[in-house]
Design a protein around this motif. Structure first.
Motif, mmCIF file in Angstrom:
data_model
loop_
_atom_site.group_PDB
_atom_site.id
_atom_site.type_symbol
_atom_site.label_atom_id
_atom_site.label_comp_id
_atom_site.label_asym_id
_atom_site.label_seq_id
_atom_site.Cartn_x
_atom_site.Cartn_y
_atom_site.Cartn_z
ATOM 1 N N PHE A 51 1.885 -34.799 2.192
ATOM 2 C CA PHE A 51 3.010 -35.639 1.796
ATOM 3 C C PHE A 51 4.346 -34.915 1.946
ATOM 4 O O PHE A 51 5.392 -35.452 1.592
ATOM 5 N N GLY A 52 4.307 -33.681 2.444
ATOM 6 C CA GLY A 52 5.530 -32.882 2.481
ATOM 7 C C GLY A 52 6.004 -32.522 1.089
ATOM 8 O O GLY A 52 7.193 -32.331 0.849
ATOM 9 N N PHE A 53 5.051 -32.414 0.125
ATOM 10 C CA PHE A 53 5.423 -32.187 -1.265
ATOM 11 C C PHE A 53 4.675 -31.003 -1.869
ATOM 12 O O PHE A 53 4.533 -30.896 -3.086
ATOM 13 N N ASN A 54 4.178 -30.102 -1.045
ATOM 14 C CA ASN A 54 3.433 -28.958 -1.560
ATOM 15 C C ASN A 54 4.345 -28.006 -2.338
ATOM 16 O O ASN A 54 5.419 -27.632 -1.864
ATOM 17 N N ASP A 55 3.933 -27.640 -3.533
ATOM 18 C CA ASP A 55 4.693 -26.701 -4.380
ATOM 19 C C ASP A 55 6.131 -27.159 -4.603
ATOM 20 O O ASP A 55 7.062 -26.347 -4.656
ATOM 21 N N ARG A 56 6.327 -28.459 -4.758
ATOM 22 C CA ARG A 56 7.683 -28.983 -4.954
ATOM 23 C C ARG A 56 7.869 -29.688 -6.295
ATOM 24 O O ARG A 56 9.003 -29.920 -6.717
ATOM 25 N N ALA A 57 6.807 -30.056 -6.975
ATOM 26 C CA ALA A 57 6.927 -30.858 -8.197
ATOM 27 C C ALA A 57 7.513 -30.055 -9.351
ATOM 28 O O ALA A 57 7.064 -28.942 -9.644
ATOM 29 N N SER A 58 8.537 -30.624 -10.005
ATOM 30 C CA SER A 58 9.150 -29.992 -11.175
ATOM 31 C C SER A 58 9.103 -30.880 -12.409
ATOM 32 O O SER A 58 9.447 -30.440 -13.503
ATOM 33 N N SER A 59 8.712 -32.132 -12.261
ATOM 34 C CA SER A 59 8.501 -33.025 -13.400
ATOM 35 C C SER A 59 7.551 -34.135 -12.969
ATOM 36 O O SER A 59 7.394 -34.405 -11.773
ATOM 37 N N ILE A 60 6.902 -34.744 -13.945
ATOM 38 C CA ILE A 60 5.859 -35.738 -13.650
ATOM 39 C C ILE A 60 5.904 -36.857 -14.684
ATOM 40 O O ILE A 60 6.151 -36.617 -15.866
ATOM 41 N N PRO A 84 -1.396 -39.931 -19.852
ATOM 42 C CA PRO A 84 -0.190 -40.748 -19.686
ATOM 43 C C PRO A 84 0.970 -40.248 -20.549
ATOM 44 O O PRO A 84 0.813 -39.967 -21.732
ATOM 45 N N GLY A 85 2.112 -40.113 -19.939
ATOM 46 C CA GLY A 85 3.289 -39.628 -20.637
ATOM 47 C C GLY A 85 4.312 -39.057 -19.681
ATOM 48 O O GLY A 85 4.153 -39.124 -18.457
ATOM 49 N N GLU A 86 5.368 -38.487 -20.252
ATOM 50 C CA GLU A 86 6.476 -37.932 -19.489
ATOM 51 C C GLU A 86 6.462 -36.409 -19.606
ATOM 52 O O GLU A 86 6.441 -35.872 -20.706
ATOM 53 N N TYR A 87 6.474 -35.731 -18.487
ATOM 54 C CA TYR A 87 6.478 -34.275 -18.437
ATOM 55 C C TYR A 87 7.756 -33.850 -17.708
ATOM 56 O O TYR A 87 7.778 -33.692 -16.487
ATOM 57 N N ALA A 88 8.825 -33.700 -18.490
ATOM 58 C CA ALA A 88 10.153 -33.464 -17.908
ATOM 59 C C ALA A 88 10.311 -32.065 -17.338
ATOM 60 O O ALA A 88 11.179 -31.828 -16.496
ATOM 61 N N ASP A 89 9.489 -31.124 -17.794
ATOM 62 C CA ASP A 89 9.567 -29.740 -17.335
ATOM 63 C C ASP A 89 8.149 -29.210 -17.252
ATOM 64 O O ASP A 89 7.441 -29.155 -18.258
ATOM 65 N N LEU A 90 7.719 -28.814 -16.065
ATOM 66 C CA LEU A 90 6.321 -28.451 -15.868
ATOM 67 C C LEU A 90 5.988 -27.016 -16.243
ATOM 68 O O LEU A 90 4.830 -26.616 -16.223
ATOM 69 N N ARG A 91 7.011 -26.198 -16.532
ATOM 70 C CA ARG A 91 6.772 -24.818 -16.966
ATOM 71 C C ARG A 91 5.808 -24.082 -16.032
ATOM 72 O O ARG A 91 6.138 -23.758 -14.921
ATOM 73 N N ARG A 92 4.590 -23.894 -16.478
ATOM 74 C CA ARG A 92 3.595 -23.105 -15.722
ATOM 75 C C ARG A 92 3.361 -23.672 -14.315
ATOM 76 O O ARG A 92 3.075 -22.938 -13.380
ATOM 77 N N PHE A 93 3.529 -24.989 -14.162
ATOM 78 C CA PHE A 93 3.243 -25.628 -12.894
ATOM 79 C C PHE A 93 4.502 -25.944 -12.089
ATOM 80 O O PHE A 93 4.414 -26.632 -11.069
ATOM 81 N N ASN A 94 5.654 -25.494 -12.524
ATOM 82 C CA ASN A 94 6.879 -25.801 -11.790
ATOM 83 C C ASN A 94 6.801 -25.254 -10.360
ATOM 84 O O ASN A 94 6.568 -24.059 -10.144
ATOM 85 N N ASN A 95 6.977 -26.145 -9.388
ATOM 86 C CA ASN A 95 6.894 -25.769 -7.968
ATOM 87 C C ASN A 95 5.585 -25.046 -7.639
ATOM 88 O O ASN A 95 5.567 -24.110 -6.839
ATOM 89 N N ALA A 96 4.504 -25.480 -8.267
ATOM 90 C CA ALA A 96 3.224 -24.790 -8.066
ATOM 91 C C ALA A 96 2.038 -25.749 -7.982
ATOM 92 O O ALA A 96 0.897 -25.330 -8.148
ATOM 93 N N ILE A 97 2.284 -27.025 -7.718
ATOM 94 C CA ILE A 97 1.189 -27.996 -7.629
ATOM 95 C C ILE A 97 0.894 -28.307 -6.166
ATOM 96 O O ILE A 97 1.792 -28.686 -5.413
ATOM 97 N N SER A 98 -0.365 -28.137 -5.786
ATOM 98 C CA SER A 98 -0.767 -28.389 -4.407
ATOM 99 C C SER A 98 -1.791 -29.509 -4.267
ATOM 100 O O SER A 98 -2.028 -29.989 -3.155
ATOM 101 N N SER A 99 -2.411 -29.933 -5.367
ATOM 102 C CA SER A 99 -3.393 -31.024 -5.285
ATOM 103 C C SER A 99 -3.508 -31.704 -6.643
ATOM 104 O O SER A 99 -3.150 -31.129 -7.678
ATOM 105 N N ALA A 100 -4.017 -32.936 -6.636
ATOM 106 C CA ALA A 100 -4.175 -33.696 -7.882
ATOM 107 C C ALA A 100 -5.218 -34.782 -7.679
ATOM 108 O O ALA A 100 -5.407 -35.292 -6.569
ATOM 109 N N ARG A 101 -5.908 -35.126 -8.769
ATOM 110 C CA ARG A 101 -6.896 -36.203 -8.704
ATOM 111 C C ARG A 101 -7.062 -36.811 -10.084
ATOM 112 O O ARG A 101 -6.884 -36.143 -11.108
ATOM 113 N N GLU A 102 -7.401 -38.082 -10.107
ATOM 114 C CA GLU A 102 -7.669 -38.752 -11.367
ATOM 115 C C GLU A 102 -9.060 -38.337 -11.851
ATOM 116 O O GLU A 102 -10.014 -38.329 -11.068
ATOM 117 N N VAL A 103 -9.161 -37.987 -13.121
ATOM 118 C CA VAL A 103 -10.439 -37.490 -13.632
ATOM 119 C C VAL A 103 -11.009 -38.348 -14.734
ATOM 120 O O VAL A 103 -12.064 -38.062 -15.260
#
Length: 230
Positions: A51-60, A84-103
């Motif tokens: 998606f051109g979004f590797n290691d770019r997420a800073s909030s979710i 479900p909720g708002e994660y305005a600051d990812l802290r440990r995961f800031n610019n460090a997410i490369s994959s995701a899946r619903e569990v």
């Protein structure tokens, strides 16, 4: 001919009933506080590079479902589950997410709403964004209801298994609770918490915001102290 058409329609109705009524949805933003570029996922994303979004997420914003986010592609490395909720600051995961899946999938309660195995409200059959916006105040009320209970709960096994201990304030050592070097997963219900491998908040430390963490990575069975940062 009429008989065959009836059978065809019946088969189509059966297939439709087997489809997920309300799949999960999560939006990731390139800047904190839900700003910047946005990518929304509704299916497993084993590599955000697609998606051109590797290691770019800073909030979710998790609109619906429970999502596991991981620092490496194909759900590898350090991972955490976001409900479900708002994660305005990812802290440990800031610019460090490369994959995701619903569990976790929701089940129909029969009254037009959905919940998980713990019975928590998670939205309805409408668009996930609409349900999120309309349920924002209800989620805030739920968070206010956490006050007075443990802000963080540590579990003796991964995926929230085994014995557990809840903390409401700074804890310089877990030895007195019989929980030193035992934590394998944790849930933060309120605030941001720093957990450390040695007493008095020394050694390697990590900061966890509200959410569920089924694995502690390098800190697995290494946590000796914890304190609330805010």
């Amino acid at each position: 001919m009429e008989h065959n058409m009836k059978r065809l329609f019946a088969a189509a109705a059966l297939l439709a009933s087997l489809q997920p009524v309300f799949a999960g949805e999560m939006s990731l933003y390139s800047q904190p506080d839900f700003r910047g570029s946005e990518v929304t996922v509704r299916d497993a994303a084993p590599n955000f590079r697609d998606f051109g979004f590797n290691d770019r997420a800073s909030s979710i914003v998790v609109h619906s479902g429970s999502w596991e986010v991981c620092e490496h592609k194909n759900f590898g490395g350090y991972c955490a589950v976001l409900r479900p909720g708002e994660y305005a600051d990812l802290r440990r995961f800031n610019n460090a997410i490369s994959s995701a899946r619903e569990v976790e999938r929701w089940r129909d309660r029969g009254d037009g709403r959905w919940d998980d195995d713990r019975g928590g409200w998670r939205g309805d059959g409408r668009d996930g964004r609409e349900a999120w916006r309309e349920g924002r105040e209800e989620r805030r009320e739920e968070r206010r209801g956490w006050h007075g209970g443990p802000g963080i709960e540590l579990f003796a096994a991964p995926r929230f298994g085994g014995e557990s201990v809840g903390l409401t304030g700074d804890t310089r050592t877990l030895r007195s609770m019989g929980f030193n070097d035992r934590a394998g997963s944790l849930i933060v219900r309120e605030g941001e918490w720093e957990v450390c491998e040695h007493a008095d908040y020394r050694g390697r430390c990590a900061v966890f915001g509200p959410g569920s963490y089924p694995f502690l990575g390098d800190l697995n069975n290494e946590v000796s102290s914890a304190r609330r940062l805010r």
